[in-house]
Enzyme design. Sequence first.
Site, PDB file in Angstrom:
ATOM      1  N   TYR A 128      56.148  22.839  -0.292  1.00  0.00           N
ATOM      2  CA  TYR A 128      56.025  22.048   0.931  1.00  0.00           C
ATOM      3  C   TYR A 128      56.740  20.708   0.720  1.00  0.00           C
ATOM      4  O   TYR A 128      56.637  20.111  -0.347  1.00  0.00           O
ATOM      5  CB  TYR A 128      54.543  21.800   1.210  1.00  0.00           C
ATOM      6  CG  TYR A 128      54.172  21.614   2.649  1.00  0.00           C
ATOM      7  CD1 TYR A 128      54.396  20.406   3.301  1.00  0.00           C
ATOM      8  CD2 TYR A 128      53.552  22.632   3.370  1.00  0.00           C
ATOM      9  CE1 TYR A 128      54.025  20.217   4.622  1.00  0.00           C
ATOM     10  CE2 TYR A 128      53.165  22.453   4.696  1.00  0.00           C
ATOM     11  CZ  TYR A 128      53.412  21.243   5.314  1.00  0.00           C
ATOM     12  OH  TYR A 128      53.031  21.048   6.621  1.00  0.00           O
ATOM     13  N   TYR A 179      47.740  22.239  -1.872  1.00  0.00           N
ATOM     14  CA  TYR A 179      46.380  22.773  -1.988  1.00  0.00           C
ATOM     15  C   TYR A 179      46.313  23.978  -2.927  1.00  0.00           C
ATOM     16  O   TYR A 179      45.278  24.247  -3.534  1.00  0.00           O
ATOM     17  CB  TYR A 179      45.842  23.163  -0.605  1.00  0.00           C
ATOM     18  CG  TYR A 179      44.368  23.488  -0.620  1.00  0.00           C
ATOM     19  CD1 TYR A 179      43.934  24.815  -0.545  1.00  0.00           C
ATOM     20  CD2 TYR A 179      43.420  22.476  -0.755  1.00  0.00           C
ATOM     21  CE1 TYR A 179      42.583  25.117  -0.589  1.00  0.00           C
ATOM     22  CE2 TYR A 179      42.070  22.779  -0.777  1.00  0.00           C
ATOM     23  CZ  TYR A 179      41.662  24.099  -0.706  1.00  0.00           C
ATOM     24  OH  TYR A 179      40.313  24.407  -0.751  1.00  0.00           O
ATOM     25  N   ILE A 198      52.346  15.252  -0.593  1.00  0.00           N
ATOM     26  CA  ILE A 198      51.518  15.374   0.614  1.00  0.00           C
ATOM     27  C   ILE A 198      51.852  14.179   1.503  1.00  0.00           C
ATOM     28  O   ILE A 198      51.708  13.018   1.069  1.00  0.00           O
ATOM     29  CB  ILE A 198      50.020  15.350   0.264  1.00  0.00           C
ATOM     30  CG1 ILE A 198      49.678  16.416  -0.775  1.00  0.00           C
ATOM     31  CG2 ILE A 198      49.176  15.527   1.524  1.00  0.00           C
ATOM     32  CD1 ILE A 198      48.292  16.241  -1.396  1.00  0.00           C
ATOM     33  N   HIS A 222      43.706  15.826   7.332  1.00  0.00           N
ATOM     34  CA  HIS A 222      44.029  16.966   6.463  1.00  0.00           C
ATOM     35  C   HIS A 222      44.676  16.517   5.146  1.00  0.00           C
ATOM     36  O   HIS A 222      44.314  16.964   4.069  1.00  0.00           O
ATOM     37  CB  HIS A 222      44.944  17.935   7.202  1.00  0.00           C
ATOM     38  CG  HIS A 222      45.033  19.275   6.570  1.00  0.00           C
ATOM     39  ND1 HIS A 222      46.110  20.100   6.763  1.00  0.00           N
ATOM     40  CD2 HIS A 222      44.206  19.936   5.719  1.00  0.00           C
ATOM     41  CE1 HIS A 222      45.950  21.225   6.069  1.00  0.00           C
ATOM     42  NE2 HIS A 222      44.796  21.148   5.432  1.00  0.00           N
ATOM     43  N   HIS A 242      48.988  14.731 -13.364  1.00  0.00           N
ATOM     44  CA  HIS A 242      48.800  14.766 -11.909  1.00  0.00           C
ATOM     45  C   HIS A 242      49.857  13.912 -11.201  1.00  0.00           C
ATOM     46  O   HIS A 242      49.768  12.695 -11.184  1.00  0.00           O
ATOM     47  CB  HIS A 242      47.400  14.233 -11.592  1.00  0.00           C
ATOM     48  CG  HIS A 242      47.052  14.150 -10.146  1.00  0.00           C
ATOM     49  ND1 HIS A 242      47.892  14.526  -9.129  1.00  0.00           N
ATOM     50  CD2 HIS A 242      45.907  13.729  -9.548  1.00  0.00           C
ATOM     51  CE1 HIS A 242      47.312  14.326  -7.962  1.00  0.00           C
ATOM     52  NE2 HIS A 242      46.092  13.840  -8.180  1.00  0.00           N
ATOM     53  N   ARG A 244      59.658   7.782  -4.421  1.00  0.00           N
ATOM     54  CA  ARG A 244      58.914   8.311  -5.582  1.00  0.00           C
ATOM     55  C   ARG A 244      59.448   9.636  -6.107  1.00  0.00           C
ATOM     56  O   ARG A 244      59.107  10.045  -7.212  1.00  0.00           O
ATOM     57  CB  ARG A 244      57.438   8.428  -5.214  1.00  0.00           C
ATOM     58  CG  ARG A 244      56.767   7.068  -5.108  1.00  0.00           C
ATOM     59  CD  ARG A 244      55.554   7.081  -4.204  1.00  0.00           C
ATOM     60  NE  ARG A 244      54.965   5.737  -4.127  1.00  0.00           N
ATOM     61  CZ  ARG A 244      55.480   4.750  -3.383  1.00  0.00           C
ATOM     62  NH1 ARG A 244      56.588   4.953  -2.646  1.00  0.00           N
ATOM     63  NH2 ARG A 244      54.916   3.540  -3.379  1.00  0.00           N
TER      64      ARG A 244
HETATM   65  N1  LIG Z   1      50.832  18.986   4.942  1.00  0.00           N
HETATM   66  C1  LIG Z   1      51.120  19.293   3.638  1.00  0.00           C
HETATM   67  C2  LIG Z   1      50.664  20.466   3.034  1.00  0.00           C
HETATM   68  N2  LIG Z   1      49.911  21.343   3.727  1.00  0.00           N
HETATM   69  C3  LIG Z   1      49.706  22.707   3.290  1.00  0.00           C
HETATM   70  C4  LIG Z   1      48.569  22.844   2.252  1.00  0.00           C
HETATM   71  O1  LIG Z   1      48.953  22.301   0.983  1.00  0.00           O
HETATM   72  C5  LIG Z   1      48.232  24.318   2.056  1.00  0.00           C
HETATM   73  O2  LIG Z   1      49.393  24.996   1.617  1.00  0.00           O
HETATM   74  C6  LIG Z   1      47.688  24.913   3.336  1.00  0.00           C
HETATM   75  O3  LIG Z   1      46.565  24.132   3.749  1.00  0.00           O
HETATM   76  C7  LIG Z   1      47.269  26.368   3.123  1.00  0.00           C
HETATM   77  O4  LIG Z   1      46.250  26.482   2.140  1.00  0.00           O
HETATM   78  N3  LIG Z   1      50.952  20.733   1.745  1.00  0.00           N
HETATM   79  C8  LIG Z   1      51.713  19.855   1.000  1.00  0.00           C
HETATM   80  O5  LIG Z   1      51.996  20.111  -0.175  1.00  0.00           O
HETATM   81  N4  LIG Z   1      52.159  18.699   1.580  1.00  0.00           N
HETATM   82  C9  LIG Z   1      51.890  18.385   2.884  1.00  0.00           C
HETATM   83  O6  LIG Z   1      52.324  17.307   3.377  1.00  0.00           O
HETATM   84  C1  LIG Z   2      48.885  17.202   4.869  1.00  0.00           C
HETATM   85  C2  LIG Z   2      49.228  18.036   6.037  1.00  0.00           C
HETATM   86  O1  LIG Z   2      48.868  19.224   6.151  1.00  0.00           O
HETATM   87  C3  LIG Z   2      49.827  17.336   7.210  1.00  0.00           C
HETATM   88  O2  LIG Z   2      51.169  17.695   7.350  1.00  0.00           O
HETATM   89  C4  LIG Z   2      49.030  17.745   8.423  1.00  0.00           C
HETATM   90  O3  LIG Z   2      49.529  17.001   9.508  1.00  0.00           O
HETATM   91  P1  LIG Z   2      48.452  16.663  10.649  1.00  0.00           P
HETATM   92  O4  LIG Z   2      47.391  15.786   9.971  1.00  0.00           O
HETATM   93  O5  LIG Z   2      49.224  15.909  11.709  1.00  0.00           O
HETATM   94  O6  LIG Z   2      47.886  17.989  11.113  1.00  0.00           O
END
Ligand SMILES: Nc1c(NC[C@H](O)[C@H](O)[C@H](O)CO)[nH]c(=O)[nH]c1=O
Ligand SMILES: CC(=O)[C@@H](O)COP(=O)(O)O
Length: 146
Positions: A13, A47, A73, A80, A105, A119
């Site tokens: 992601y 995740y 992320i 989320h 980490h 970063r």
């Molecule tokens: N929004 C971002 C995500 N979202 C996806 C989650 O990590 C995960 O794959 C999903 O919830 C299914 O279990 N992941 C990132 O690495 N970075 C993001 O900004």
């Molecule tokens: C961390 C995520 O999954 C992020 O992209 C979700 O975006 P939103 O908070 O606008 O649903």
Amino acid sequence: MSSARITIVASRYNEQYTDALIENCIQELDIIMPGTRIEIVRVPGAYEVPVAVKRSIVLADKQPRVVIALGVIIKGSTDHADLIGASVTHSLQQIALDTLVPVIHEVILVNDEKQAFARCIGSALNRGREAARAATAMLELIEQPK
Ligand SMILES: Nc1c(NC[C@H](O)[C@H](O)[C@H](O)CO)[nH]c(=O)[nH]c1=O
Ligand SMILES: CC(=O)[C@@H](O)COP(=O)(O)O
């Protein structure tokens, strides 16, 4: 020359940033710990990183000496991102404490792409290089004679 085994678990992601984290991490490892055997595991998102980290330790034929966790992320308009970030942070620390395999980490939680760029692609704050340095330090620590 080190024959240490390091596993990098990185999410896909935000791939332009996570790929850069991996590239910088490997470049730094080549400088400070040449010859290190590196395995790369990719998962969909941040995740999924902790379960892949634990599997790389528990299920591996040859256990890695250190595991590096990489991900990006980016906050959106809900909680989320924060929930994922908190869960990943807690899980990675728990895996390290449970297995005694150091888990580095660098699954970063940022506000926007500007912070991500600085970063992951920039040099001054590069978290991929930081991960390599931390992994090297931990490897030296755990390989000290008891
Ligand atoms: N929004 C971002 C995500 N979202 C996806 C989650 O990590 C995960 O794959 C999903 O919830 C299914 O279990 N992941 C990132 O690495 N970075 C993001 O900004
Ligand atoms: C961390 C995520 O999954 C992020 O992209 C979700 O975006 P939103 O908070 O606008 O649903």
